[in-house]
Design an enzyme around this catalytic site. Structure first.
Site, short mmCIF file in Angstrom:
data_model
loop_
_atom_site.label_atom_id
_atom_site.label_comp_id
_atom_site.label_asym_id
_atom_site.label_seq_id
_atom_site.Cartn_x
_atom_site.Cartn_y
_atom_site.Cartn_z
N LEU A 157 0.82 -1.21 0.00
CA LEU A 157 0.00 0.00 0.00
C LEU A 157 0.86 1.26 0.00
CD1 LEU A 157 -2.74 -0.92 2.65
CD2 LEU A 157 -2.94 -0.98 0.16
N CYS A 158 0.46 2.23 -0.80
CA CYS A 158 1.04 3.56 -0.76
C CYS A 158 -0.12 4.55 -0.83
CB CYS A 158 2.04 3.76 -1.90
SG CYS A 158 1.30 3.79 -3.54
N ALA A 159 0.15 5.80 -1.16
CA ALA A 159 -0.91 6.80 -1.17
C ALA A 159 -1.80 6.69 -2.40
CB ALA A 159 -0.31 8.20 -1.08
#
Length: 566
Positions: free
Chosen positions: A469-471
């Site tokens: 997960l990232c932004a």
């Protein structure tokens, strides 16, 4: 400069806490969930108005035909975002609720939509006006979502509900459980609208717009855009995902101005609104936060240091598409005193130049929203409908950003050359082998601290699904792709997928491990509450560590294995 950086780092816990605020997070995640609607609608904007740049104008009937999908998607954006924001906020609130007494997010979603209609829709014969159900009603949408979830929380937590006999099926019982909070939410918002109309003669959505109009007008000035977009780069420089703090505060005006610019352009007037999503994505973050579009090319072509040239080669492609974490953490640019000035200054100068082109030279501002991964120059020219001045602006930004970064790059390159000459930059053979684009000595220390052994012979025998997960789903794709490729190469049963934080909750049960990219690592505690409930392993990463894992497939697989051994 080091003293300044140290002082900034002392404030990091406060900024980190601010970025985790559930209301700011709900606004941002609500917009992310609604992004397909925004991008879909922009397709028809491009089809309808890009030909104008070549002197071709569709007949009015064709134009209306092309604009119908836009009006029926972007035209009700506030109504949709009211629901998605309420859903996101409900998920955050539920983390602190008893597992057996959770808020029904589908009910809050529906209640928020109905509540927004109370705040923004004016009744007319056989229907209601929809003027404030689009981008003009976004602030009212947030208000509806926040009030709704707050009322639901009080009702559910205190069991203010209609109880049904145990024999009644759970899905039917849930309906009656939601009746009271649903009613209270809608009636409360309706009462608010009655009071506001009595004193102002306008609905709540219109009143909020009038109240904040002076603030938004001031934000369009040079001082306003300097503060807003300088903050984006500043927070990123100290290692915090800037948009998580700044974007929720201006998200409503960013997308409202896109719609306003379109209406001005349709009327044959000057589309002059500076604060837009396109400005943020393709002017301020031209090639990523810090306006780094040209930086990898400069590392690759202008540096004498072998390590810096390797950084440029490894970073140029992802940065071209707006994924600039390899250069941010690989050089590094963030928390590097040498690059503090250009990292903050370049985005500000970019938006100043854009404002000059719009206000002084008469260029139309952005009237279409494109995916943030669109290459910066292409995003500028398409988002502003292929104006000649847009091509000129894209070229000017590349030149100016290069001039801003050049003297600082030369200073940094001299430092790295001195390190290489004195033997301080160790392990060149390994760097060459894995094309690592960072200081390997520092990265190896981080890896050792994190318990990652690049020489491990660890193997994985059971099917393991990994969610990175990232932004926005771009940075996470670097590691997810590396894991998938390495798993196939070594015959390891690992499947990896990339996602964005906030849009992950429905798919979590499908995974055995979640890895947080550096930009969302500050959400570790919140995420752990979710993964612990599902028995899922969770790991967070740091900048150089993350980049190394994306470049070392076997090391990435070892990292996955070790999460299950701890």
């Amino acid at each position: 400069m080091n003293a300044i950086i140290n002082q900034i780092e002392k404030c990091k816990p406060f900024f980190t806490k601010l970025s985790r605020n559930i209301y700011l997070r709900a606004i941002r995640d609500g917009f992310i969930a609604g992004m397909p609607v925004i991008l879909f609608s922009s397709i028809f904007i491009l089809i309808a108005y890009v030909p104008n740049a070549f002197g071709f104008f569709w007949p009015k009937e064709i134009e209306d035909f092309l604009m119908k999908p836009y009006n029926f998607s972007m035209g009700i954006l506030a109504m949709l975002v009211a629901g998605t924001t309420a859903k996101s906020l409900t998920d955050s609130v539920n983390r602190d609720m008893e597992r057996t007494n959770q808020i029904n997010y589908m009910s809050t979603l529906l209640a928020s939509i109905v509540g927004l209609l109370m705040l923004a829709a004016d009744p007319i014969e056989k229907g209601f006006r929809t003027g404030f159900l689009g981008t003009k009603g976004l602030l009212a949408a947030f208000l509806a979502a926040f009030v709704t979830v707050a009322i639901y929380k009080v009702c559910v937590k205190n069991n203010v509900t209609i109880r049904m006999p145990e024999e009644v099926p759970p899905n039917i019982s849930q309906v009656f459980k939601d009746v009271i909070p649903f009613t209270l939410s809608v009636v409360t918002l309706y009462a608010l609208d009655i009071v506001v109309r009595h004193f102002t003669g306008m609905n709540v959505a219109e009143s909020i717009g009038a109240l904040f109009a002076p603030l938004f007008s001031a934000a369009e000035g040079y001082v306003g855009i300097t503060i807003i977009f300088g903050a984006y780069a500043f927070f990123w420089f100290v290692g915090i995902h800037g948009p998580s703090i700044v974007e929720p505060a201006i998200a409503a005006i960013l997308y409202a101005n896109i719609d306003t610019n379109l209406q001005l352009m349709q009327a044959g007037q000057h589309a002059d609104k500076i604060l837009t999503s396109g400005t943020q994505m393709f002017i301020v973050t031209f090639g990523g936060t810090g306006a780094t579009f040209i930086v990898p090319f400069m590392f690759m072509w202008l540096c004498k240091s072998k390590r810096n040239r390797a950084i440029g080669r490894a970073s140029v492609v992802p940065t071209f598409f707006g994924v600039n974490e390899p250069i941010l953490f690989g050089a590094p640019l963030v928390l590097n005193p040498v690059f503090f000035v250009p990292f903050i200054l370049a985005p500000i100068v970019n938006v100043w130049l854009f404002k000059f082109f719009v206000d002084t030279l008469g260029m139309n501002s952005f009237s279409a929203t494109l995916p943030w991964t669109t290459p910066g120059p292409l995003g500028i020219v398409l988002g502003t409908n292929l104006q000649v001045l847009a091509f000129v602006l894209a070229f000017v930004l590349i030149v100016v950003d290069g001039l801003i970064y050049y003297p600082f790059l030369k200073v940094y390159d001299e430092q790295i050359l001195a390190e290489e000459a004195s033997g301080q930059s160790a392990n060149d053979d390994l760097k060459s082998k894995v094309a690592a684009n960072f200081n390997t000595a520092k990265a190896d220390a981080i890896l050792e601290k994190a318990g990652v052994d690049a020489k491990s012979e660890a193997t994985i025998t059971e099917q393991t699904n990994v969610l990175v997960l990232c932004a926005g789903g771009g940075t996470s794709g670097l590691l997810a792709n590396a894991l998938t490729k390495a798993a196939k190469e070594y015959g390891v049963p690992v499947t990896a997928a990339a996602g964005s934080y906030g849009a992950h909750r429905e798919i979590l049960p499908e995974y055995q491990l979640v890895i947080l990219a550096p930009q969302v690592a500050s959400n570790y505690e919140d995420m752990k509450a979710e993964t612990d409930r599902l028995g899922i392993k969770l790991a967070k990463t740091e900048g150089a560590q993350y980049i190394k894992l994306t470049r070392d497939g076997q090391g990435a697989l070892d990292f996955v294995k070790q999460q299950f051994e701890s």
